[in-house]
Design a protein around this motif. Structure first.
Motif, PDB file in Angstrom:
ATOM      1  N   HIS A  17      24.211  11.224   5.671  1.00 32.60           N
ATOM      2  CA  HIS A  17      22.829  12.044   6.033  1.00 32.60           C
ATOM      3  C   HIS A  17      23.156  13.203   6.667  1.00 32.60           C
ATOM      4  CE1 HIS A  17      20.660   8.581   4.501  1.00 32.60           C
ATOM      5  NE2 HIS A  17      21.740   8.030   4.959  1.00 32.60           N
ATOM      6  N   TYR A  18      22.315  14.254   6.720  1.00 29.31           N
ATOM      7  CA  TYR A  18      22.217  15.259   6.950  1.00 29.31           C
ATOM      8  C   TYR A  18      21.041  15.679   7.504  1.00 29.31           C
ATOM      9  CZ  TYR A  18      22.037  20.488   7.737  1.00 29.31           C
ATOM     10  OH  TYR A  18      22.255  21.789   8.003  1.00 29.31           O
ATOM     11  N   LEU A  19      20.938  15.706   9.005  1.00 26.95           N
ATOM     12  CA  LEU A  19      19.679  15.735   9.979  1.00 26.95           C
ATOM     13  C   LEU A  19      19.733  16.895  10.575  1.00 26.95           C
ATOM     14  CD1 LEU A  19      20.049  12.157  10.556  1.00 26.95           C
ATOM     15  CD2 LEU A  19      18.351  13.082   9.121  1.00 26.95           C
ATOM     16  N   TRP A  20      18.547  17.707  10.842  1.00 27.43           N
ATOM     17  CA  TRP A  20      18.264  18.502  12.054  1.00 27.43           C
ATOM     18  C   TRP A  20      17.388  17.752  13.071  1.00 27.43           C
ATOM     19  CZ3 TRP A  20      18.785  24.005  10.577  1.00 27.43           C
ATOM     20  CH2 TRP A  20      18.509  24.752  11.601  1.00 27.43           C
ATOM     21  N   VAL A 122      22.861  24.304  16.745  1.00 24.90           N
ATOM     22  CA  VAL A 122      22.287  25.217  15.959  1.00 24.90           C
ATOM     23  C   VAL A 122      22.407  26.716  16.701  1.00 24.90           C
ATOM     24  CG1 VAL A 122      20.111  25.922  14.847  1.00 24.90           C
ATOM     25  CG2 VAL A 122      20.762  23.526  14.873  1.00 24.90           C
ATOM     26  N   ASP A 123      22.588  27.531  15.798  1.00 23.25           N
ATOM     27  CA  ASP A 123      22.833  28.970  16.264  1.00 23.25           C
ATOM     28  C   ASP A 123      21.324  29.569  16.731  1.00 23.25           C
ATOM     29  OD1 ASP A 123      24.104  31.741  16.375  1.00 23.25           O
ATOM     30  OD2 ASP A 123      22.536  32.084  15.169  1.00 23.25           O
ATOM     31  N   VAL A 124      21.423  30.227  17.876  1.00 21.65           N
ATOM     32  CA  VAL A 124      19.940  30.504  18.691  1.00 21.65           C
ATOM     33  C   VAL A 124      19.268  31.157  17.565  1.00 21.65           C
ATOM     34  CG1 VAL A 124      20.769  32.722  19.136  1.00 21.65           C
ATOM     35  CG2 VAL A 124      19.058  31.347  20.567  1.00 21.65           C
ATOM     36  N   LYS A 125      19.420  32.277  16.484  1.00 19.99           N
ATOM     37  CA  LYS A 125      18.877  32.952  15.569  1.00 19.99           C
ATOM     38  C   LYS A 125      18.107  31.818  14.580  1.00 19.99           C
ATOM     39  CE  LYS A 125      22.260  35.324  14.888  1.00 19.99           C
ATOM     40  NZ  LYS A 125      23.324  35.838  14.238  1.00 19.99           N
ATOM     41  N   SER A 126      18.837  30.574  14.392  1.00 18.90           N
ATOM     42  CA  SER A 126      17.996  29.697  13.350  1.00 18.90           C
ATOM     43  C   SER A 126      17.120  28.609  14.262  1.00 18.90           C
ATOM     44  CB  SER A 126      19.224  28.846  12.787  1.00 18.90           C
ATOM     45  OG  SER A 126      20.124  29.653  12.131  1.00 18.90           O
ATOM     46  N   LYS A 127      17.180  28.788  15.469  1.00 21.54           N
ATOM     47  CA  LYS A 127      16.336  27.780  16.125  1.00 21.54           C
ATOM     48  C   LYS A 127      14.621  28.077  16.138  1.00 21.54           C
ATOM     49  CE  LYS A 127      19.583  26.606  19.525  1.00 21.54           C
ATOM     50  NZ  LYS A 127      19.821  26.447  21.086  1.00 21.54           N
ATOM     51  N   ALA A 128      13.847  27.229  16.164  1.00 23.85           N
ATOM     52  CA  ALA A 128      12.463  27.473  16.198  1.00 23.85           C
ATOM     53  C   ALA A 128      12.077  28.326  17.335  1.00 23.85           C
ATOM     54  CB  ALA A 128      11.559  26.298  16.003  1.00 23.85           C
ATOM     55  N   HIS A 129      12.705  28.239  18.628  1.00 24.21           N
ATOM     56  CA  HIS A 129      12.559  29.013  19.755  1.00 24.21           C
ATOM     57  C   HIS A 129      13.967  29.271  20.470  1.00 24.21           C
ATOM     58  CE1 HIS A 129      11.506  29.960  23.838  1.00 24.21           C
ATOM     59  NE2 HIS A 129      10.274  30.329  23.311  1.00 24.21           N
ATOM     60  N   PRO A 130      14.175  30.271  21.143  1.00 22.67           N
ATOM     61  CA  PRO A 130      15.342  30.639  21.426  1.00 22.67           C
ATOM     62  C   PRO A 130      15.754  29.523  22.517  1.00 22.67           C
ATOM     63  CG  PRO A 130      14.311  32.777  21.409  1.00 22.67           C
ATOM     64  CD  PRO A 130      13.244  31.467  21.016  1.00 22.67           C
ATOM     65  N   LEU A 131      14.979  29.081  23.457  1.00 23.67           N
ATOM     66  CA  LEU A 131      15.525  28.089  24.262  1.00 23.67           C
ATOM     67  C   LEU A 131      15.172  26.800  24.051  1.00 23.67           C
ATOM     68  CD1 LEU A 131      13.345  29.674  27.433  1.00 23.67           C
ATOM     69  CD2 LEU A 131      15.898  29.797  26.935  1.00 23.67           C
ATOM     70  N   SER A 132      14.831  26.332  22.702  1.00 29.85           N
ATOM     71  CA  SER A 132      14.892  24.897  22.387  1.00 29.85           C
ATOM     72  C   SER A 132      16.393  24.409  22.152  1.00 29.85           C
ATOM     73  CB  SER A 132      14.035  24.742  20.911  1.00 29.85           C
ATOM     74  OG  SER A 132      14.570  25.306  19.995  1.00 29.85           O
ATOM     75  N   GLN A 133      16.247  22.984  22.123  1.00 31.19           N
ATOM     76  CA  GLN A 133      17.597  22.362  21.838  1.00 31.19           C
ATOM     77  C   GLN A 133      17.547  21.810  20.646  1.00 31.19           C
ATOM     78  OE1 GLN A 133      19.114  19.793  25.218  1.00 31.19           O
ATOM     79  NE2 GLN A 133      18.025  20.750  26.555  1.00 31.19           N
TER      80      GLN A 133
END
Length: 151
Positions: A17-20, A122-133
Motif C-alpha cells: 500500500h501507498y499512503l500519505w 514529504v517535500d515542504v512544497k508538497s505539504k498542505a502547510h509548510p509546518l505540517s508533518q
C-alpha cells in the motif's frame, strides 16, 4: 484510503500500500505547535469523503480526486514495472466505472515502528502547510497496519 484503493492494492500490487500520512489524527489549532491543516487531517478527510459518498452529489470533488489518484497510481506502478500495461488499463477502467460506494473511506492505523522502514518525508512544497508533518509510506505490507471504519 478508499475501499477502491484498498482493493486495487490488494488485487494488483501484492498487498502493498501507498499512503500519505501524518502522526496527527485531527487538526488542533489551539495547540502551541502546528499539527496539520484540515486538508491533511485524517479525521477531516475521512469525514469529508464519507459525506460525499453519502450525499449522492455528482459534483463532489474529493471522489474525483481519489478516482484520479488511483489512475495515477496505476500509471506509476506500470512505469516502475510492478504491473503490466494490461493491468494498468484494467485499473484505469475500474476507476472509471467504480460507483460512489467504492469511495467509502477506510482509516489506516500504522504503528510508528512499522512505518519507519517504508516512510519518506514529504517535500515542504508538497505539504498542505509548510509546518505540517506529512509522510509518504510506500510499499507498506498489509500486515503492518490495521484498517478501521469510523461510525
Amino acid at each position: 484510503m478508499t475501499k477502491l484503493a484498498y482493493n486495487i492494492n490488494q488485487q494488483f500490487y501484492g498487498n502493498l500500500h501507498y499512503l500519505w500520512c501524518t502522526p496527527y489524527f485531527e487538526s488542533d489549532y489551539s495547540a502551541p505547535t502546528f499539527a496539520v491543516p484540515p486538508s491533511s487531517s485524517p479525521l477531516e478527510i475521512y469525514n469529508r469523503l464519507k459525506r460525499e459518498v453519502e450525499s449522492g452529489d455528482g459534483h463532489d470533488s474529493l471522489i474525483k480526486v481519489k478516482r484520479l489518484g488511483a489512475r495515477r497510481g496505476a500509471d506509476a506502478m506500470e512505469k516502475r514495472g510492478k504491473i503490466t500495461a494490461a493491468q494498468a488499463k484494467e485499473i484505469r477502467t475500474i476507476c472509471k466505472l467504480a460507483d460512489r460506494e467504492q469511495f467509502k473511506p477506510l482509516m489506516c492505523i500504522i504503528p510508528r515502528l512499522e512505518a519507519i522502514p517504508y516512510s519518506q518525508t514529504v517535500d515542504v512544497k508538497s505539504k498542505a502547510h509548510p509546518l505540517s508533518q506529512e509522510y509518504v509510506v510506500a510499499d507498506l505490507p498489509h500486515t503492518a497496519f490495521d484498517v478501521i471504519r469510523i461510525g
